[in-house]
Write a protein that holds these residues in place. Structure first.
Motif, PDB file in Angstrom:
ATOM      1  N   LYS A   1       0.830  -1.206   0.000  1.00 50.51           N
ATOM      2  CA  LYS A   1       0.000   0.000   0.000  1.00 50.51           C
ATOM      3  C   LYS A   1       0.868   1.261   0.000  1.00 50.51           C
ATOM      4  N   LYS A   2       1.982   1.229   0.747  1.00 51.67           N
ATOM      5  CA  LYS A   2       2.895   2.366   0.757  1.00 51.67           C
ATOM      6  C   LYS A   2       3.512   2.586  -0.619  1.00 51.67           C
ATOM      7  N   LYS A   3       3.873   1.497  -1.276  1.00 55.81           N
ATOM      8  CA  LYS A   3       4.459   1.608  -2.606  1.00 55.81           C
ATOM      9  C   LYS A   3       3.455   2.201  -3.587  1.00 55.81           C
ATOM     10  N   LEU A   4       2.197   1.779  -3.459  1.00 59.71           N
ATOM     11  CA  LEU A   4       1.168   2.327  -4.336  1.00 59.71           C
ATOM     12  C   LEU A   4       0.963   3.816  -4.058  1.00 59.71           C
ATOM     13  N   SER A   5       0.967   4.211  -2.779  1.00 60.73           N
ATOM     14  CA  SER A   5       0.794   5.624  -2.418  1.00 60.73           C
ATOM     15  C   SER A   5       1.940   6.459  -2.969  1.00 60.73           C
ATOM     16  N   HIS A   6       3.143   5.925  -2.900  1.00 60.32           N
ATOM     17  CA  HIS A   6       4.302   6.646  -3.415  1.00 60.32           C
ATOM     18  C   HIS A   6       4.198   6.845  -4.924  1.00 60.32           C
ATOM     19  N   LEU A   7       3.700   5.836  -5.612  1.00 67.69           N
ATOM     20  CA  LEU A   7       3.560   5.952  -7.069  1.00 67.69           C
ATOM     21  C   LEU A   7       2.501   6.970  -7.450  1.00 67.69           C
ATOM     22  N   LEU A   8       1.479   7.130  -6.602  1.00 65.57           N
ATOM     23  CA  LEU A   8       0.388   8.052  -6.917  1.00 65.57           C
ATOM     24  C   LEU A   8       0.699   9.492  -6.517  1.00 65.57           C
ATOM     25  N   GLU A   9       1.737   9.726  -5.708  1.00 65.77           N
ATOM     26  CA  GLU A   9       2.068  11.072  -5.217  1.00 65.77           C
ATOM     27  C   GLU A   9       2.766  11.880  -6.306  1.00 65.77           C
ATOM     28  N   PRO A  10       2.241  13.098  -6.636  1.00 68.49           N
ATOM     29  CA  PRO A  10       2.882  13.940  -7.666  1.00 68.49           C
ATOM     30  C   PRO A  10       4.275  14.376  -7.212  1.00 68.49           C
ATOM     31  N   SER A  11       5.244  14.493  -8.115  1.00 70.60           N
ATOM     32  CA  SER A  11       6.618  14.871  -7.779  1.00 70.60           C
ATOM     33  C   SER A  11       6.755  16.392  -7.836  1.00 70.60           C
ATOM     34  N   LEU A  12       6.366  17.099  -6.691  1.00 75.02           N
ATOM     35  CA  LEU A  12       6.419  18.567  -6.624  1.00 75.02           C
ATOM     36  C   LEU A  12       7.544  19.054  -5.717  1.00 75.02           C
ATOM     37  N   ARG A  13       8.431  18.169  -5.310  1.00 72.97           N
ATOM     38  CA  ARG A  13       9.492  18.535  -4.372  1.00 72.97           C
ATOM     39  C   ARG A  13      10.409  19.601  -4.968  1.00 72.97           C
ATOM     40  N   LEU A  14      10.721  19.495  -6.233  1.00 70.84           N
ATOM     41  CA  LEU A  14      11.637  20.452  -6.862  1.00 70.84           C
ATOM     42  C   LEU A  14      11.051  21.872  -6.845  1.00 70.84           C
ATOM     43  N   TYR A  15       9.719  21.946  -7.057  1.00 71.41           N
ATOM     44  CA  TYR A  15       9.094  23.268  -7.075  1.00 71.41           C
ATOM     45  C   TYR A  15       9.136  23.940  -5.696  1.00 71.41           C
ATOM     46  N   PHE A  16       8.896  23.185  -4.621  1.00 68.05           N
ATOM     47  CA  PHE A  16       8.970  23.743  -3.262  1.00 68.05           C
ATOM     48  C   PHE A  16      10.382  24.195  -2.932  1.00 68.05           C
ATOM     49  N   ILE A  17      11.383  23.458  -3.396  1.00 65.75           N
ATOM     50  CA  ILE A  17      12.778  23.857  -3.145  1.00 65.75           C
ATOM     51  C   ILE A  17      13.067  25.203  -3.817  1.00 65.75           C
ATOM     52  N   CYS A  18      12.551  25.352  -5.037  1.00 57.73           N
ATOM     53  CA  CYS A  18      12.766  26.615  -5.754  1.00 57.73           C
ATOM     54  C   CYS A  18      12.112  27.790  -5.011  1.00 57.73           C
ATOM     55  N   LEU A  19      10.886  27.581  -4.500  1.00 58.62           N
ATOM     56  CA  LEU A  19      10.199  28.643  -3.761  1.00 58.62           C
ATOM     57  C   LEU A  19      10.966  29.032  -2.499  1.00 58.62           C
ATOM     58  N   VAL A  20      11.489  28.054  -1.785  1.00 52.43           N
ATOM     59  CA  VAL A  20      12.273  28.333  -0.569  1.00 52.43           C
ATOM     60  C   VAL A  20      13.533  29.106  -0.914  1.00 52.43           C
ATOM     61  N   LEU A  21      14.182  28.738  -2.028  1.00 52.51           N
ATOM     62  CA  LEU A  21      15.400  29.435  -2.441  1.00 52.51           C
ATOM     63  C   LEU A  21      15.100  30.891  -2.801  1.00 52.51           C
ATOM     64  N   PHE A  22      13.937  31.158  -3.448  1.00 50.44           N
ATOM     65  CA  PHE A  22      13.558  32.542  -3.757  1.00 50.44           C
ATOM     66  C   PHE A  22      13.328  33.359  -2.473  1.00 50.44           C
ATOM     67  N   ALA A  23      12.703  32.702  -1.458  1.00 51.15           N
ATOM     68  CA  ALA A  23      12.466  33.403  -0.185  1.00 51.15           C
ATOM     69  C   ALA A  23      13.788  33.751   0.494  1.00 51.15           C
ATOM     70  N   LEU A  24      14.768  32.815   0.475  1.00 46.28           N
ATOM     71  CA  LEU A  24      16.080  33.074   1.074  1.00 46.28           C
ATOM     72  C   LEU A  24      16.810  34.175   0.319  1.00 46.28           C
ATOM     73  N   ALA A  25      16.655  34.153  -1.013  1.00 47.12           N
ATOM     74  CA  ALA A  25      17.321  35.198  -1.803  1.00 47.12           C
ATOM     75  C   ALA A  25      16.758  36.590  -1.461  1.00 47.12           C
ATOM     76  N   SER A  26      15.451  36.669  -1.239  1.00 51.30           N
ATOM     77  CA  SER A  26      14.835  37.954  -0.865  1.00 51.30           C
ATOM     78  C   SER A  26      15.380  38.439   0.461  1.00 51.30           C
ATOM     79  N   GLY A  27      15.556  37.504   1.435  1.00 55.78           N
ATOM     80  CA  GLY A  27      16.094  37.885   2.730  1.00 55.78           C
ATOM     81  C   GLY A  27      17.520  38.364   2.622  1.00 55.78           C
ATOM     82  N   LEU A  28      18.360  37.726   1.784  1.00 61.97           N
ATOM     83  CA  LEU A  28      19.751  38.116   1.635  1.00 61.97           C
ATOM     84  C   LEU A  28      19.884  39.492   0.997  1.00 61.97           C
ATOM     85  N   TRP A  29      18.939  39.867   0.168  1.00 60.72           N
ATOM     86  CA  TRP A  29      18.984  41.175  -0.479  1.00 60.72           C
ATOM     87  C   TRP A  29      18.351  42.250   0.419  1.00 60.72           C
ATOM     88  N   GLY A  30      17.966  41.928   1.671  1.00 61.61           N
ATOM     89  CA  GLY A  30      17.466  42.920   2.629  1.00 61.61           C
ATOM     90  C   GLY A  30      15.968  43.051   2.665  1.00 61.61           C
TER      91      GLY A  30
END
Length: 662
Positions: free
Chosen positions: A3-32
């Protein structure tokens, strides 16, 4: 885990997009821009929790759908198995116990209440599940059940119950009754062609007046009409001694079951001189066209005549079947044919580069004598001739050595390998004393030569040398040496034949006629007289048949083991190797005992059993040994049968029983 394997297969792969959003937030903080960075971080966190919640709901819905769909498939599968349109049964192939069947199988067996108390083979008599154990998915034969016929398909499932491995078989039964009935009607209605010929028409009519001839033919025609009438076919006479019979295949089995009783009916008709009429029947079946069917019938009647006549032969696409042929052969050769064959052989020899002469395996005096005669013909025509020698010791070795010592025979004897190397497109191979390719000394040499001539007196078997440029085959002759001597009379003068060659030819005739006591006719003595004029010394010939003391003792030891199996049939089985010559001599000697009409001597030789058979003429030993794979003629036959001595002995006794019970 699944059941876990099936759930993993059904989960959309959006991890890369969340990483990009976090990096944009950190970049905004570094620029003041800390406020902008805080807002972006809060949005990312909200989006993440929203995504997790939606994803969990979606997975739950998908899993519920899959479970519902799987349950539906299981229910559909069970419903399909129970209510399948085909009869089905599950059973154990090792014990034949029935485990389960659907209603349709119960209907076709009629065992609604007691099926599970019976073995499957009891519910379906004659059914065997061996094909399943052999890994096949379809039964090789139709299974009859009541008035219906079924094709059975199935598969095996291996199970382990209590640590014991067993099998379950599931079979599906397809009703093919209508198809099988149509197929049977088609095969039963296929045409069969038969050619009937009177073997001895000339002998029957010789010396008869017109009234006697007419009465004799009327009696024969009446018997043939009575025999052919039940088939309701087309029966017509197209030559003075030949008939054509066309009928449907459904009637052929009745003729076979009666073993072509018309042969005996015609044989009972005699002319005023007491000569019985004999009939040969050639039948063709299962051909692709009417022309091919007639060719099969022609080949069959030719085969029947080459085996001595008075028999029926059936040919299909693959082989021959033989019926009858038990009567004693009668001489009905003409000198016209011998003269024609002599001229044809002379032309073949003249138009060739080399003449190779080959006999059968383990050649005897008849074989080497005939080869010497053909060699004399080639020498007269100025053509180089070579006799293929057998490297193993045999009964003709002494005669071959005498010939090889002559100046005219220098380099005449060759091995098979040397002959194959020497052969070219214009070479002629003359095969003597056999007509079967598997019995020839070398099948490779037989295939290497484009032109082949056959000179033989043995009855033709189902396998024979086909497409020969010349085929001088006379089963009525005593020996191959007699046939070659007849050819020599038209091709040579007496002075052209060497004395040793004449003695070799005479020795072959003496061997096969048992010193002119068996299978002799007027032509046999004419041939012997010609050889005598050529210088053959009968006293020297007799020396070739002398035995030493050891061989004589061995021969009589074999005779001591002989036992009477049926009236007039003696069988001697020796449990050690004795060789071909002592066995043949012992079989000959057994015929000198009063009350014995046929003799069989068996002995092992490697993984085969040698059989020598002899007869006084009343019993056809060739027909008996033919069932075992041997060959020869009515009074002298032999064979090399693979198997143990006990097995071959049992097969021989069964063949003898079939011969007498036919």
């Amino acid at each position: 885990m699944r059941k876990k394997k099936l759930s993993h297969l059904l989960e959309p792969s959006l991890r890369l997009y969340f990483i990009c959003l976090v990096l944009f937030a950190l970049a905004s903080g570094l620029w003041g821009s800390w406020r902008l960075a805080a807002v972006e971080g809060a949005v990312v966190i909200l989006l993440y929790f929203y995504f997790r919640r939606c994803n969990t709901q979606r997975q739950s819905e998908i899993l519920r759908y899959l479970e519902t769909y799987t349950d539906s498939i299981d229910a559909a599968t069970k419903d399909t198995v129970v209510n399948a349109p085909l009869p089905m049964v599950i059973f154990r192939p090792d014990s034949d116990d029935v485990i389960w069947s659907n209603d349709r199988f119960l209907q076709i067996t009629g065992e609604r209440e007691h099926l599970f108390d019976l073995k499957l083979s009891e519910a379906v008599p004659g059914f065997s599940s061996r094909w399943l154990m052999e890994g096949k998915s379809a039964c090789p034969e139709e299974v009859p059940l009541g008035q219906r016929r079924f094709l059975v398909y199935g598969h095996l499932l291996r199970t382990d119950e209590g640590g014991n491995r067993s099998y379950l078989a599931t079979t599906y039964w397809v009703d093919v009754t209508e198809y099988a009935s149509l197929r049977d009607i088609y095969y039963d209605a296929r045409p069969v062609a038969a050619i009937l010929t009177l073997d001895n028409y000339e002998e029957l009519m010789k010396g008869q007046n017109d009234n006697a001839k007419s009465a004799l033919m009327s009696a024969i025609d009446e018997k043939l009409d009575q025999w052919a009438a039940p088939a309701q076919g087309i029966f017509t006479k197209y030559d003075r001694d030949r008939y054509l019979f066309l009928f449907e295949s459904r009637h052929l089995k009745a003729f076979q079951d009666s073993k072509f009783a018309v042969l005996d009916a015609v044989h009972a008709i005699q002319n005023a001189a007491g000569i019985p009429a004999t009939l040969s029947i050639g039948i063709g079946r299962d051909a692709g066209s009417l022309q091919e069917l007639f060719q099969y019938a022609s080949l069959s009647v030719e085969m029947a005549l080459s085996r001595g006549g008075d028999q029926a032969v059936i040919k299909n696409q693959f082989n021959f079947e033989f019926y009858g042929g038990r009567t004693k052969e009668t001489e009905r050769r003409t000198k016209v044919k011998s003269r024609v064959m002599a001229n044809a052989l002379g032309e073949l020899v003249s138009d060739t580069s080399y003449v190779f002469i080959m006999g059968h395996k383990a050649p005897d005096l008849d074989c080497i004598g005939a080869a010497a005669g053909v060699c004399a013909i080639a020498r007269k025509r100025g053509i180089s001739a070579h006799i293929i020698k057998d490297s193993n010791p045999n009964s003709a070795s002494e005669m071959a050595a005498r010939l090889a010592a002559l100046p005219e025979y220098e380099n005449v004897f060759l091995t098979v390998q040397d002959a194959i190397i020497l052969a070219d497109s214009r070479s002629l191979l003359v095969v003597v004393d056999t007509n079967r390719p598997e019995q020839a000394l070398s099948e490779e040499l037989l295939l290497s030569c484009n032109k082949v001539a056959v000179i033989d007196h043995h009855r033709r078997a189902a396998t024979y040398i086909a497409n020969a440029a010349l085929n001088f085959h006379e089963p009525y002759a005593s020996s191959a040496c007699e046939l070659v001597t007849e050819l020599l009379q038209y091709l040579l003068d007496p002075g052209d034949l060497l004395r040793t060659e004449a003695e070799a030819l005479l020795a072959g005739i003496v061997l096969d006629t048992k010193h002119f006591t068996m299978r002799t006719g007027g032509r046999t003595f004419e041939a012997a007289a010609f050889l005598r004029r050529c210088g053959a010394d009968t006293s020297d010939v007799k020396k070739f048949f002398q035995n030493d003391l050891e061989s004589t003792i061995a021969k009589y030891n074999i005779i001591q083991k002989a036992q009477l199996y049926r009236d007039g049939v003696a069988v001697a089985a020796v449990d050690h190797a004795i060789g071909r010559v002592p066995g043949a001599q012992a079989a000959d000697e057994l015929l000198n005992i009063a009350g014995i009409s046929a003799s069989f001597v068996l002995s092992p030789e490697g993984d085969r059993v040698l059989i020598s058979a002899r007869s006084m003429g009343e019993i056809n030993v060739q027909v008996i040994l033919e069932r075992l794979g041997g060959g020869g003629n009515a009074t002298a036959a032999g064979g090399q049968i693979p198997g143990a001595l006990s097995d071959v002995s049992r097969q021989l006794l069964q063949s003898i029983d079939q011969y007498f019970e036919a």
